[in-house]
Write an enzyme that holds these catalytic residues in place. Structure first.
Site, PDB file in Angstrom:
ATOM      1  N   TYR A 169       0.826  -1.214   0.000  1.00 11.61           N
ATOM      2  CA  TYR A 169       0.000   0.000   0.000  1.00 11.61           C
ATOM      3  C   TYR A 169       0.863   1.268   0.000  1.00 11.61           C
ATOM      4  CZ  TYR A 169      -3.960  -3.023   1.256  1.00 11.61           C
ATOM      5  OH  TYR A 169      -4.924  -3.997   1.263  1.00 11.61           O
ATOM      6  N   LYS A 191       3.767 -15.242   2.760  1.00 10.02           N
ATOM      7  CA  LYS A 191       3.713 -16.007   1.512  1.00 10.02           C
ATOM      8  C   LYS A 191       5.170 -16.287   1.134  1.00 10.02           C
ATOM      9  CE  LYS A 191       1.312 -17.698  -1.972  1.00 10.02           C
ATOM     10  NZ  LYS A 191       0.483 -18.886  -1.847  1.00 10.02           N
ATOM     11  N   ASP A 201      -2.704 -18.023   2.048  1.00  6.14           N
ATOM     12  CA  ASP A 201      -3.863 -18.680   1.419  1.00  6.14           C
ATOM     13  C   ASP A 201      -4.411 -19.773   2.336  1.00  6.14           C
ATOM     14  OD1 ASP A 201      -1.355 -19.717   0.928  1.00  6.14           O
ATOM     15  OD2 ASP A 201      -1.847 -20.570  -1.014  1.00  6.14           O
ATOM     16  N   ASP A 256      -5.151  -6.716   6.115  1.00  4.54           N
ATOM     17  CA  ASP A 256      -6.365  -6.010   5.710  1.00  4.54           C
ATOM     18  C   ASP A 256      -7.451  -7.031   5.375  1.00  4.54           C
ATOM     19  OD1 ASP A 256      -8.058  -4.017   4.917  1.00  4.54           O
ATOM     20  OD2 ASP A 256      -6.987  -3.493   3.082  1.00  4.54           O
ATOM     21  N   ASP A 267     -10.717  -8.567   8.041  1.00  6.03           N
ATOM     22  CA  ASP A 267     -12.129  -8.488   7.646  1.00  6.03           C
ATOM     23  C   ASP A 267     -12.774  -9.874   7.662  1.00  6.03           C
ATOM     24  OD1 ASP A 267     -12.085  -5.788   7.361  1.00  6.03           O
ATOM     25  OD2 ASP A 267     -12.758  -5.759   5.272  1.00  6.03           O
TER      26      ASP A 267
END
Ligand code: NAD
Length: 359
Positions: free
Chosen positions: A143, A192, A224, A248, A252
């Site tokens: 980001y 990852k 994942d 992020d 959620d």
């Protein structure tokens, strides 16, 4: 006599002032019950600050926050400011305040109240015992990395860069280990590392720090896989630490295990004990000013503030227990009620929680 804690209170826009008012009642109650002393100062922020001061983050509000031990924030934003230019948008103030206050991690607890299990989209037996915290890195990663466009042989190409340095990883991972120590001493580091170089540095750094916390059980989980396991075995997680974008998305996902957005608290932390505490939800313009907002997320944010910034564990536990008792007794605001005709107002819910703290 307890030392005075300075709290900067920012109600913001929409339902912000309504839910913050209930959280302030809870602060007052803990002063009575525990002898704490809070010095509260109120400041303008977000849309209301744009209207009154011409900027979403006025300098005096920022100074007030910097001079405090913790910040309690309601919510900002609303349709009135949606078409403003970038610098005159409430959300720009949010990014600005996090940066100016050096807040590099976002902490989101997700726990399931037994009496609300049926409201979740996940089977109740899978949710049993779910009580986890996602610790998300907030100021690095893709980001904030370099972004640009260029020509390629297949037309225009867009590039976003994901970069992390050792310092950025170390400080958040240490914070996550410390939080794990105050809970059930289990940490899942999510990355990852099979594909990304930034994740390999992340994992190396975690492994280098881990021996300093021999009492905390560490597992590495690929992002994942984590997304799947959160739905399959959510109760097996305690503290999850991860980089900005993974956090992020996963926070959620974890939030939705628990049902309504009106229940979810959060903290943003920097170095030391300073933190900014706010509900996860926004300013809910659709119900603003109607006394319909659920104040529980903001009240639970006060419990987080007590635990993470002030070391007031007992008072934090009491607030959480009072919320649980009120819900167990069947009291609901509209967002978590199956019978809208019996829904409580924001203030009624706040008053019941305060009354439950007395018992
Ligand atoms: P929202 O969270 O404000 O509302 C989403 C839905 O959830 C709405 O139907 C709302 O009524 C309901 N809801 C939210 N909080 C509730 C509560 N406490 N009790 C009962 N119901 C509740 O998200 P949105 O509608 O996407 O955004 C509205 C505004 O809030 C936008 O301007 C957005 O930019 C802003 N926003 C601010 C923050 C923040 O201040 N940190 C976070 C998210 C969104």
């Amino acid at each position: 006599m307890s030392e005075v804690k300075k709290i900067a209170v920012i109600a913001g826009d929409g339902i912000g002032p309504e839910v913050v008012a209930e959280a302030e009642k809870v602060l007052k109650k803990t002063e009575e019950l525990f002898g704490y002393k809070f010095e509260k100062e109120h400041g303008l922020f977000g849309g209301i600050a744009i209207d009154e001061k011409g900027t979403p983050l006025p300098q005096d509000t920022l100074e007030m926050c910097k001079n405090s031990d913790a910040v309690l924030l309601g919510a900002v934003g609303g349709p009135k400011w949606d078409n403003n230019s970038k610098e005159l948008r409430p959300e720009t103030g949010l990014l600005g305040i996090r940066k100016e206050l050096g807040l590099f991690s976002n902490i989101r607890p997700a726990f399931v109240f037994d009496c609300l299990k049926e409201a979740s989209t996940i089977k109740p037996e899978v949710l049993d015992g779910t009580d986890l915290v996602v610790v998300r890195e907030l100021t690095g990663g893709i980001y904030f990395g370099e972004k640009f466009r260029r020509e390629s042989e297949f037309g225009e190409e867009a590039v976003d860069t994901c970069a992390y340095n050792v310092m950025e990883v170390e400080r958040i991972v240490k914070q996550a280990f410390e939080i794990a120590r105050t809970r059930s001493k289990k940490l899942a580091s999510v990355d990852k590392a099979n594909v990304l170089e930034s994740s390999r540095l992340w994992r190396e750094t975690v492994n280098r720090i881990a021996p300093d916390y021999p009492d905390v059980e560490l597992e590495h989980v690929l992002v994942d896989n984590c997304a799947m396991q959160l739905l399959r075995r959510p109760s097996s997680f305690d503290v999850i630490v991860t980089e900005n974008m993974f956090g992020d998305i996963l926070s959620d996902e974890a939030a939705m295990l628990t049902g309504s957005i009106g229940m979810l608290s959060s903290a943003s932390l920097g170095e030391g004990s300073f933190g900014l505490y706010e509900p996860v939800h926004g300013s809910a313009p659709d119900i603003a000013g109607q006394g319909k907002a659920n104040p529980i997320a903001t009240i639970l944010s006060v419990a987080l503030m007590f635990k993470l910034s002030f070391g007031y564990q007992e008072a934090g536990d009491l607030i959480e227990k009072a919320v649980k008792d009120v819900l167990d007794a069947g009291h609901r605001t509209g967002d978590i009620s199956t019978d809208p005709s019996k829904a409580l107002s924001t203030a009624e819910m706040g008053d019941l929680i305060i009354a439950a703290m007395e018992k």
